[in-house]
Design a protein around this motif. Structure first.
Motif, PDB file in Angstrom:
ATOM      1  N   ILE A   1      16.718 -16.108 -91.417  1.00  0.00           N
ATOM      2  CA  ILE A   1      17.627 -16.313 -92.552  1.00  0.00           C
ATOM      3  C   ILE A   1      16.997 -15.581 -93.728  1.00  0.00           C
ATOM      4  O   ILE A   1      15.885 -15.915 -94.140  1.00  0.00           O
TER       5      ILE A   1
ATOM      6  N   GLU B   1       9.345 -11.550 -87.532  1.00  0.00           N
ATOM      7  CA  GLU B   1       8.937 -11.938 -88.883  1.00  0.00           C
ATOM      8  C   GLU B   1       7.418 -11.887 -89.024  1.00  0.00           C
ATOM      9  O   GLU B   1       6.892 -11.452 -90.038  1.00  0.00           O
TER      10      GLU B   1
ATOM     11  N   ARG C   1      10.806 -14.747 -83.892  1.00  0.00           N
ATOM     12  CA  ARG C   1       9.609 -15.234 -84.582  1.00  0.00           C
ATOM     13  C   ARG C   1       8.579 -14.097 -84.714  1.00  0.00           C
ATOM     14  O   ARG C   1       7.981 -13.909 -85.765  1.00  0.00           O
TER      15      ARG C   1
ATOM     16  N   LYS D   1       5.257  -9.592 -91.789  1.00  0.00           N
ATOM     17  CA  LYS D   1       4.316 -10.110 -92.786  1.00  0.00           C
ATOM     18  C   LYS D   1       2.905  -9.624 -92.532  1.00  0.00           C
ATOM     19  O   LYS D   1       2.122  -9.434 -93.445  1.00  0.00           O
TER      20      LYS D   1
ATOM     21  N   THR E   1      15.352 -19.977 -82.680  1.00  0.00           N
ATOM     22  CA  THR E   1      14.830 -19.282 -83.869  1.00  0.00           C
ATOM     23  C   THR E   1      15.649 -18.029 -84.202  1.00  0.00           C
ATOM     24  O   THR E   1      15.913 -17.196 -83.343  1.00  0.00           O
TER      25      THR E   1
ATOM     26  N   GLY F   1       0.892 -18.007 -84.869  1.00  0.00           N
ATOM     27  CA  GLY F   1       2.204 -17.534 -85.310  1.00  0.00           C
ATOM     28  C   GLY F   1       3.333 -17.983 -84.401  1.00  0.00           C
ATOM     29  O   GLY F   1       4.457 -18.174 -84.844  1.00  0.00           O
TER      30      GLY F   1
ATOM     31  N   LYS G   1      13.503 -14.733 -92.995  1.00  0.00           N
ATOM     32  CA  LYS G   1      12.528 -15.785 -92.674  1.00  0.00           C
ATOM     33  C   LYS G   1      12.935 -16.495 -91.384  1.00  0.00           C
ATOM     34  O   LYS G   1      14.077 -16.918 -91.232  1.00  0.00           O
ATOM     35  N   SER G   2      11.971 -16.664 -90.493  1.00  0.00           N
ATOM     36  CA  SER G   2      12.300 -17.309 -89.225  1.00  0.00           C
ATOM     37  C   SER G   2      12.600 -18.778 -89.457  1.00  0.00           C
ATOM     38  O   SER G   2      11.930 -19.452 -90.238  1.00  0.00           O
ATOM     39  N   ALA G   3      13.639 -19.245 -88.766  1.00  0.00           N
ATOM     40  CA  ALA G   3      14.090 -20.617 -88.974  1.00  0.00           C
ATOM     41  C   ALA G   3      14.599 -21.173 -87.659  1.00  0.00           C
ATOM     42  O   ALA G   3      15.047 -20.423 -86.790  1.00  0.00           O
TER      43      ALA G   3
END
Lengths: 289, 167
Positions: B53, B113, B110, B117, B50, B129, B56-58
């Motif tokens: 990007i 992010e 992770r 939020k 993870t 999460g 945003k976690s990807a």
């Protein structure tokens, strides 16, 4: 794991994308969120010669209510559905489903259009769309056409989207009466496909009579399945315990699950019955509150 | 046929030539030589890869490097600054939130992010999460504690105890 070689293009307009799809022919694939396609390519279950990445095309991600429809752009990400106030206030079926689709990182990229256009009965949105009686906008060089979700799924990984076309929008008729919807799937662990999943949407008038009902099933049939017999029982009904039980029974009878590591056929039918009943009760409760 | 892409990794711009089939995680580890991002399952199940990007976690094992063209990538190497550890690293350290450490970079990215939020998540929200990140050592409890500790720290609240609980 590395995919086979392919050529990559990232057009910045739909027109350009259609042209590329035409030029590349049958072996081109559209890359949206990529979280179904890329794993398949890595496993070499899919080896497209060209990828047309549509992530750089503006204007394909939105959630609005207009002209009597809830309109969702095909490139709307799962996390955007989870966070949209239009969705969370009214269309609870999406909130239920989004939470159960893969995991947070995948939901950051996975799109609703991709989830449907992938044409996999194990995906969650197809059942949701069937329950909501959605229409899908398919666009191409010759313009846009609307297809009912009932005519959208043609076979395993096959849909009404023809070569050179792109799914661009999902339209859901805005409910006129009291509306409730719900989705649940049983999964062995986070990120798993459903052992069985059920999406439900109902409308109830002021006299407590059900005026509209939709039930869609996930991963218990070769194609995403709408349970017409159950819907017919509910429409016009006062949603009594007996009617709900009958609808649930029909859903379990009419689907066609196959045995796999997630369970045998009887178990899956049992799950469909139990989840249908629970989701109907949840949707009714939501419609009334 | 290769493609030339330009992306920012932890604030530094890189221009790299890649095959379209190169995965983002390989670009980060092999072309840019940042090996903090791990490859665990290579099937987008475990979350060890993870990264962020554009915030945003990807899962970078399931994203093509070419898809990151023009994007801003953040990896675990970018968390600490000259002033010291990032609060999430401090949280993981003080709360013993890692044993072998393999999942830790992905887990922390992770968490970054998630806290961005939702600065004050409940225990349930934290567990949801991090549901895309697997840890085979800790049993998750200390990871949850670490994220709760970080949440308090980042909001300037009173810090929860970092003493281990013996049951």
């Amino acid at each position: 794991m590395i995919a086979e070689n392919f050529k990559y293009a990232a057009p910045s307009s739909l027109q350009e994308a259609y042209e590329l799809l035409h030029e590349y022919g049958d072996d081109a694939k559209i890359l949206a969120g990529g979280h179904s396609l890329v794993p398949m390519m890595k496993l070499r279950f899919a080896s497209p010669t060209h990828l047309v990445d549509i992530n750089n095309i503006p204007g394909l991600a939105y959630i609005t209510e207009e002209d009597g429809y809830l309109k969702i752009g095909a490139m709307t990400r799962e996390h955007e559905l989870e966070e949209s106030s239009i969705i969370t206030n009214k269309y609870h079926v999406f909130t239920d489903a989004s939470k159960l689709i893969a995991d947070p990182q995948v939901r950051n990229f996975g799109t609703i259009g991709g989830n449907i256009a992938h044409g996999d009965a194990a995906n969650d949105h197809p059942a949701v769309m069937l329950a909501l009686k959605a229409e899908v906008q398919i666009s191409g060089q010759d313009g846009d056409r609307m297809v009912s979700i009932n005519d959208f799924f043609h076979g395993f990984y096959m849909t009404a989207v023809q070569h050179g076309e792109i799914l661009t929008e999902i339209r859901i008729p805005v409910p006129r009466n009291k509306f409730g919807s719900a989705y649940h799937k049983e999964e062995r662990k986070v990120g798993d496909y459903a052992t069985a999943g059920v999406a439900v949407a109902i409308e109830i008038d002021d006299n407590g009579v059900c005026t509209n009902a939709g039930i869609g099933l996930t991963n218990v049939n070769p194609l995403p399945m709408k349970v017409e017999r159950s819907e017919a029982v509910l429409i016009g009904s006062r949603l009594t315990t007996e009617d709900i039980a009958t609808a649930a029974k029909y859903a379990a009878e009419d689907c066609s699950p196959s045995e796999d590591l997630r369970g045998d056929e009887d178990y899956k039918r049992h799950l469909v019955k139990v989840i249908t009943k629970r989701m109907l009760n949840k949707a009714i409760q939501r419609a009334k509150s | 046929m290769t493609k030339t892409i330009t992306l920012k990794v932890n604030g530094t711009e890189h221009t790299v030539e890649v095959e379209p089939r190169t995965l983002l995680v390989h670009l980060i580890r092999e072309n840019i030589s940042m090996t903090g991002t791990h490859i665990g399952c290579d099937t987008s199940s475990c979350g060890a890869c993870t990264i962020l990007i554009n915030g945003k976690s990807a899962k970078s094992c399931t994203i093509l490097a070419v898809q990151a063209d023009g994007k801003e990538i953040a990896t675990v190497e970018g968390l600490a600054t000259a002033e010291g550890l990032h609060p999430i690293q401090e949280g993981f350290h003080l709360n013993h939130a890692l044993h072998c450490g393999f999942c830790t970079p992905g887990m922390m990215m992770r968490a970054v992010e998630m806290l961005e939020k939702n600065p004050n998540p409940t225990e349930e929200e934290i567990r949801w999460g991090i549901s895309g990140n697997l840890c085979r050592c800790t049993g998750y409890n200390n990871i949850v504690k670490a994220i709760q500790w970080t949440s308090a720290k980042m909001q300037g609240k009173e810090l929860p105890s970092t003493e281990p609980e013996f049951v």
